[in-house]
Scaffold this motif. Structure first.
Motif, mmCIF file in Angstrom:
data_model
loop_
_atom_site.group_PDB
_atom_site.id
_atom_site.type_symbol
_atom_site.label_atom_id
_atom_site.label_comp_id
_atom_site.label_asym_id
_atom_site.label_seq_id
_atom_site.Cartn_x
_atom_site.Cartn_y
_atom_site.Cartn_z
ATOM 1 N N UNK A 304 9.473 22.556 -10.382
ATOM 2 C CA UNK A 304 9.416 22.151 -12.132
ATOM 3 C C UNK A 304 9.739 21.337 -13.115
ATOM 4 N N UNK A 305 9.577 20.978 -14.173
ATOM 5 C CA UNK A 305 9.298 19.863 -15.599
ATOM 6 C C UNK A 305 11.548 19.158 -15.443
ATOM 7 N N UNK A 306 11.539 18.300 -15.084
ATOM 8 C CA UNK A 306 13.379 18.011 -15.573
ATOM 9 C C UNK A 306 13.958 18.216 -16.406
ATOM 10 N N UNK A 307 14.825 18.793 -16.495
ATOM 11 C CA UNK A 307 15.718 18.965 -17.744
ATOM 12 C C UNK A 307 16.566 17.591 -18.020
ATOM 13 N N UNK A 308 16.433 17.244 -19.330
ATOM 14 C CA UNK A 308 17.593 16.070 -19.256
ATOM 15 C C UNK A 308 18.757 16.761 -20.611
ATOM 16 N N UNK A 309 19.741 15.999 -20.257
ATOM 17 C CA UNK A 309 20.577 16.915 -21.211
ATOM 18 C C UNK A 309 21.562 15.667 -22.188
ATOM 19 N N UNK A 316 13.386 19.749 -22.152
ATOM 20 C CA UNK A 316 12.556 19.818 -20.545
ATOM 21 C C UNK A 316 11.292 19.055 -21.036
ATOM 22 N N UNK A 317 11.400 17.430 -20.175
ATOM 23 C CA UNK A 317 10.376 16.891 -20.455
ATOM 24 C C UNK A 317 10.463 16.185 -19.674
ATOM 25 N N UNK A 318 9.254 15.282 -18.731
ATOM 26 C CA UNK A 318 9.289 14.031 -17.643
ATOM 27 C C UNK A 318 9.855 13.082 -18.435
ATOM 28 N N UNK A 319 9.577 12.618 -19.836
ATOM 29 C CA UNK A 319 10.344 11.445 -20.405
ATOM 30 C C UNK A 319 11.298 11.484 -20.677
ATOM 31 N N UNK A 320 12.176 10.204 -20.346
ATOM 32 C CA UNK A 320 13.439 10.126 -20.241
ATOM 33 C C UNK A 320 13.874 10.276 -22.130
ATOM 34 N N UNK A 321 15.027 10.134 -22.188
ATOM 35 C CA UNK A 321 15.216 9.942 -23.489
ATOM 36 C C UNK A 321 14.932 8.467 -24.771
ATOM 37 N N UNK A 322 15.090 7.820 -24.076
ATOM 38 C CA UNK A 322 14.509 6.691 -24.376
ATOM 39 C C UNK A 322 13.564 6.677 -25.016
#
Length: 340
Positions: A304-309, A316-322
């Motif tokens: 799966x594609x990682x989910x950030x919060x 839902x993206x491989x990119x980090x928030x920064x």
């Protein structure tokens, strides 16, 4: 306080000759009383199928599953067709996209409004008529009593949409789902309808799910936003966070397609998203947006594609928030440079 509508892990599958279509893929969201959730995305992203699944109005061949699908404490998946029929139009109501095809041309406006009240409230015909007149006046229709004898073709698009809103309100529902209710209207009428929905939401303490592809509508009416692409919610959060700090490349691309008042010169080229939403058959893996994304990399094809919060938002993206916010800042600077 528990939400009015609580959805988690919702899937819709439709068997076709080409294979199993999977247009809604594990989405989750919730709506509280007095709150507006906007579900936004291109045509073909699964927005309307999501709304139809909540109302139990999917095609017969469609299969729906969910980890949780609860409305006011009731498990919607556990209801039979009779129980769903009792719920629809009574406690949950829907405003469809095109009123001319939703209203029956063979029946008067009065008959269609009164039918709902008679069905769910077991009231007399005169009580249903009084309720219909009251709500037509509530949604801003003048000479309401005389409108009851008219037919849909005798009314303008704005009046028909107001009648659809009055129809949805006949039984005092707790939740209204509006599927692109202003798409066919001109800008002036659109603004009136949005203001009306906002006022009614506050006055009647309802929950509202508004489905649209118009980011201007989202900015004017939403409390929270769920950005949908290829059957998944790729980003969600408050309307301020979504517009000021979009994390997902899809939402960033959508915003680049919108002219900025006072900054975008007349005739200037707007952003565009190449390609189109993919057909989603069973077995689709990785990020469905990767073939249209400027920042796609090899890990995007994994599942799966990682989910950030963060800050109440999820994406839902491989990119980090920064990383995603750096891209947002670069895009904003480029847009300002082009407009200057």
């Amino acid at each position: 306080m528990s939400p009015l509508l609580d959805v988690e892990g919702l899937h819709v599958r439709i068997p076709l000759e080409q294979g199993m279509l999977h247009p809604v893929r594990g989405i989750g969201f919730n709506v509280s009383r007095g709150e507006t959730l906007c579900i936004v995305g291109e045509s073909g992203c699964g927005k309307s199928l999501t709304s139809l699944s909540l109302m139990g109005l999917l095609p017969r061949r469609a299969r729906i599953t969910a980890t949780r699908l609860r409305f006011a404490g009731t498990d919607l998946l556990g209801l039979n067709e009779d129980a769903l029929s009792e719920l629809r139009g009574n406690r949950m109501a829907m405003i469809f996209q095109e009123p001319m095809t939703s209203l029956n041309p063979a029946y008067s406006i009065g008959n269609q409004l009164e039918e709902i009240y008679l069905r769910h409230r077991k009231a007399s015909r005169s009580e249903a008529r009084e309720r219909a007149i009251f709500l037509l006046e509530k949604v801003g229709i003048t000479a309401a009593a005389s409108r009851l004898s008219q037919y849909p073709h005798q009314l303008s698009g704005g009046l028909r949409q107001r009648i659809m809103i009055a129809m949805a309100l006949m039984c005092g529902p707790e939740l209204i789902i509006a599927d692109e209710p202003t798409t066919a209207l001109d800008v002036t009428v659109q603004a009136q309808i949005l203001r009306l929905l906002k006022d009614l939401l506050r006055e009647l303490d309802m929950g509202l799910i508004l489905i649209t592809h118009d980011l201007g509508v989202v900015a004017r009416i939403a409390d929270r936003v769920a950005v949908m692409y290829a059957g998944q919610i790729v980003e969600s959060g408050s309307v301020i966070e979504i517009f000021e700090r979009p994390r997902h490349p899809y939402m960033q691309a959508l915003l680049r397609c919108v002219p900025i008042p006072g900054r975008t010169p007349p005739g200037a080229s707007l952003g565009s998203i190449p390609g189109m939403v993919p057909a989603l058959y069973e077995g689709t893996k990785g990020c469905a947006f990767r073939n249209r994304c400027d920042y796609a990399a090899e890990p995007c094809a994994s599942d799966p594609v990682p989910v950030h919060a963060n800050r109440g938002s999820t994406w839902r993206c491989i990119l980090s928030e920064d990383e995603s916010l750096i891209h947002t800042s670069k895009a904003a600077r480029s847009a300002e440079t082009a407009a200057s």
